[in-house]
Design a protein around this motif. Structure first.
Motif, short mmCIF file in Angstrom:
data_model
loop_
_atom_site.label_atom_id
_atom_site.label_comp_id
_atom_site.label_asym_id
_atom_site.label_seq_id
_atom_site.Cartn_x
_atom_site.Cartn_y
_atom_site.Cartn_z
N UNK A 42 0.95 -0.99 0.10
CA UNK A 42 0.02 0.01 0.09
C UNK A 42 0.73 1.29 -0.16
N UNK A 43 2.18 1.37 -0.20
CA UNK A 43 2.96 2.45 -0.17
C UNK A 43 2.56 3.33 -1.08
N UNK A 44 2.18 3.22 -2.16
CA UNK A 44 1.83 4.45 -3.09
C UNK A 44 0.67 4.90 -2.47
N UNK A 45 -0.37 4.29 -2.38
CA UNK A 45 -1.64 4.76 -1.62
C UNK A 45 -1.30 5.50 -0.56
N UNK A 46 -0.33 5.12 0.42
CA UNK A 46 -0.28 5.69 1.61
C UNK A 46 0.71 7.17 1.23
N UNK A 47 1.40 7.03 0.34
CA UNK A 47 2.14 8.28 -0.43
C UNK A 47 0.96 9.39 -0.65
N UNK A 48 0.23 8.92 -1.41
CA UNK A 48 -0.91 9.85 -1.96
C UNK A 48 -1.66 10.51 -0.64
N UNK A 49 -2.12 9.67 0.17
CA UNK A 49 -2.78 10.16 1.27
C UNK A 49 -2.14 11.20 2.25
N UNK A 50 -0.78 11.07 2.38
CA UNK A 50 0.09 12.06 3.02
C UNK A 50 0.23 13.12 2.28
N UNK A 51 0.36 13.23 0.91
CA UNK A 51 0.31 14.20 0.07
C UNK A 51 -0.89 15.29 0.24
N UNK A 52 -2.06 14.26 0.20
CA UNK A 52 -3.37 14.98 0.21
C UNK A 52 -3.50 15.64 1.48
N UNK A 53 -3.17 14.97 2.63
CA UNK A 53 -3.11 15.44 3.89
C UNK A 53 -2.36 16.76 4.25
N UNK A 54 -1.24 16.62 3.45
CA UNK A 54 -0.33 18.06 3.62
C UNK A 54 -0.94 19.03 2.65
N UNK A 55 -1.43 18.78 1.55
CA UNK A 55 -1.94 19.96 0.74
C UNK A 55 -3.17 20.61 1.59
N UNK A 56 -4.16 19.79 1.91
CA UNK A 56 -5.18 20.45 2.59
C UNK A 56 -5.06 21.28 3.93
N UNK A 57 -3.97 20.59 4.77
CA UNK A 57 -3.26 21.37 5.69
C UNK A 57 -2.93 22.59 5.54
N UNK A 58 -1.91 22.78 4.31
CA UNK A 58 -1.47 23.88 3.59
C UNK A 58 -2.55 24.95 3.08
#
Length: 150
Positions: free
Chosen positions: A66-82
């Motif tokens: 699931x590494x790629x999907x986790x990476x996508x979720x991390x990026x998404x989380x960070x973008x929404x926080x930004x």
């Protein structure tokens, strides 16, 4: 005729491939397009997305496939926080919280809550601790109440 076609074709290709300018949602021009209700609703959506992303990261992180999907979720989380941090700085602090209120308790309360929102959004970038998004949401709710009290 060939002398004319080649330069025109090159110019058209260059124009097509050139990066398109992006518009900043909060351009600090008094256009009246962006209103408080929409901006606050976007922030609420950002908070919900961060919470969802934290849950997905926690759920998926244990399995390496699931590494790629986790990476996508991390990026998404960070973008929404930004997004939240940008909205606080570019919309509320730069445009909506007025300097002529600066000697009032309401002004200090709004600034304090906006600072809390910014810090909790940063903490949401750093971890998947749901406590941070819970505090972010509480600060957001308190800010909405204080902001509409005027």
């Amino acid at each position: 005729m060939k002398k004319f076609i080649l330069p025109t074709l090159l110019a058209a290709t260059a124009f097509t491939l050139a990066p398109t300018p992006s518009a900043d949602a909060h351009c600090q021009v008094p256009c009246g397009i962006y209103d408080d209700a929409n901006v606050l609703a976007e922030m609420k959506t950002d908070i919900a997305t961060i919470k969802k992303a934290m849950g997905q990261i926690t759920e998926l992180a244990g399995d390496s496939k699931n590494a790629n999907q986790v990476t996508r979720w991390v990026n998404n989380k960070e973008q929404h926080a930004q997004n939240i941090q940008d909205t606080v700085a570019k919309y509320f602090l730069a445009q909506r919280i007025k300097l002529d209120e600066s000697n009032s308790e309401e002004y200090i309360k709004k600034l304090t809550l906006l600072h809390q929102i910014t810090v909790y959004a940063m903490k949401c970038k750093q971890t998947t601790d749901v406590e941070n998004v819970t505090k972010l949401d509480a600060a957001y709710q308190a800010f909405v109440k204080a902001y509409h009290a005027h």
